[in-house]
Design an enzyme around this catalytic site. Structure first.
Site, short mmCIF file in Angstrom:
data_model
loop_
_atom_site.label_atom_id
_atom_site.label_comp_id
_atom_site.label_asym_id
_atom_site.label_seq_id
_atom_site.Cartn_x
_atom_site.Cartn_y
_atom_site.Cartn_z
N ARG A 1 -23.09 -7.30 -45.83
CA ARG A 1 -21.98 -6.71 -45.08
C ARG A 1 -22.53 -5.46 -44.39
NH1 ARG A 1 -17.51 -5.07 -48.50
NH2 ARG A 1 -16.45 -4.63 -46.53
N SER B 1 0.85 -1.19 0.00
CA SER B 1 0.00 0.00 0.00
C SER B 1 0.88 1.24 0.00
CB SER B 1 -0.89 -0.01 1.24
OG SER B 1 -1.50 1.25 1.42
#
Length: 449
Positions: free
Chosen positions: A319, A280
């Site tokens: 497409r 930490s």
């Protein structure tokens, strides 16, 4: 000055094999590989001169092209294949230029490249899943009979073993491996031309009636080591959906183990910790479960990415406009997240430190109440279930109010219930003796290879 994405905000995949396998250069090389293989396939099928395939293959080296320049020029046509074809055509000898990209459409190349990138990325992911599963098998065997409290809805339920928990984590890792392996084996090439009819390959031929389009697709697939699809899948996005599903399952499967590790490594629980956790920045009294945290983050992000990919299934026409384009970034992010999570899971499980003493201590936190299920079953055999539940409920309430051990309270209760005389309370209230078939279930899980 342009800066590439170095992964500063992505510690989950930074430095993983997936980062390299999904980078811009990797995608560029995959597109070049797709283009070169297409020319080779046409040479094999007699649709291009024998020398065209090798000529294009020699030029198809990503280091010869400017990725950033291609990215900027891609804005004009909406995808990077168009400028790449122009540059690749210029890079090959003049006699081979007519055979670069001949008959294909941009989506053929980019979809095929995506399948190549996915296949290459999954090699490392599958290896990491195997590593994680092997470490979990070790934990499961070592702690086959290590008792701990099972938790349901965040509370103690009944006793279990850490071996069974680790075996469950391993089962999920193997499930993920099997799904990803199956998907990888099914990744197909894409070749259909403008609208999926393969018509252009015949149009360019001197003898169009002799051109077998599906046969060309088969040769193309062999050139790239991908599967031959039954149909062009420009707007039939099963391969993407299957890949998204397997990747998301993998993220969730690894996330389940990470979630358990995060719970078990809480300061007040202390049943496990990462062997090399993070520090930490402000509190030096602890080691943070960093790998589990990153895996958990990946598990939370993956479903949202998959949702975009599933949403693209509803693609219009032969497409689509937009649906295909929407897939590119989420799919790459998903490959990266899962690649990083698999790497972190393998490292996490290799270094995981288990604390059986803490598990045993926590098992006794409820002073015997964790075996209430067992006591009801035993008492019911003598005084009936209704009366057994009444007796135990009264004893449990008294134990809680007096902060007493349940076995001490039950000693008095048994004196008031003649039918319960002779029961071994020490054995009945020992949580380590009420783990059911956990050991045998663990053994059965470990039989899976």
């Amino acid at each position: 000055m342009h800066e590439s994405d170095a992964g500063l905000l992505a510690p989950g995949w930074a430095g993983s094999p997936a980062e390299t396998a999904t980078g811009d250069r990797a995608f560029l090389q995959a597109m070049l590989d797709a283009e070169a293989a297409l020319t080779r396939a046409q040479s094999t099928a007699g649709l291009a001169p024998a020398g065209a395939g090798p000529a294009v293959t020699e030029a198809a080296d990503a280091d010869r092209f400017d990725v950033r320049d291609l990215a900027l020029r891609a804005r004009s046509d909406g995808n990077p294949v168009v400028p790449l074809v122009a540059d690749l055509t210029s890079a090959v000898p003049e006699e081979a230029r007519p055979y670069v990209h001949r008959g294909a459409t941009s989506q053929d190349i980019l979809d095929t490249a995506t399948m190549l990138v996915a296949s290459r990325t999954l090699v490392a992911v599958l290896a990491d899943l195997e590593r994680a599963a092997a470490e979990l098998a070790r934990h499961a065997a070592m702690h086959r009979d290590t008792p701990m409290a099972a938790r349901t809805l965040s509370q103690h339920a009944v006793p279990t073993t850490f071996g069974l928990k680790a075996a469950g984590w391993r089962a999920l890792a193997l499930d993920a491996r099997d799904r990803l392996a199956a998907v990888r084996d099914s990744l197909p090439v894409q070749l259909g031309g403008v609208a999926g009819t393969l018509a252009a390959f015949s149009a360019f031929s001197a003898a169009p009636d002799d051109v077998d389009g599906p046969a060309l697709v088969a040769v193309y697939a062999r050139e790239l080591g991908l599967m031959e699809p039954a149909l062009p899948w420009h707007s039939l996005r099963t391969p993407i959906a299957d890949l998204a599903g397997a990747l998301t399952f993998t993220a969730g499967a690894l996330g389940k183990a990470a979630a358990d590790v995060l719970t078990m490594s809480r300061t007040e629980i202390g049943e496990a910790e990462e062997g090399q956790g993070g520090d930490s920045s402000a509190r030096r009294h602890r080691t943070d479960p960093v790998r589990a945290t990153l895996i958990a983050a990946a598990a939370r992000r993956a479903p949202g990415l998959a949702a975009t990919l599933y949403g693209s299934l509803a693609a219009e026409d032969e497409r689509p406009a937009g649906a295909w384009h929407a897939e590119w970034e989420p799919l790459r992010d998903l490959l990266r997240l899962v690649g990083g999570a698999a790497r972190d899971a393998a490292e996490l499980m290799a270094e995981l430190r288990v604390a059986p003493y803490a598990m045993l201590e926590n098992l006794h936190l409820t002073d015997g109440l964790i075996v209430s299920e067992r006591l009801v079953a035993v008492f019911a055999g003598r005084i009936g279930r209704v009366r057994a539940e009444e007796v135990l409920a009264g004893a449990a309430a008294r134990a809680r109010s007096e902060t007493a051990d349940l076995s001490d309270v039950l000693f008095d209760v048994l004196n008031e219930e003649p039918e319960l005389a002779g029961l071994d309370l020490a054995e009945l209230t020992d949580p380590t003796r009420y783990t059911g078939s956990a050991g045998r279930l663990t053994d059965r899980a470990l039989d899976r290879r």
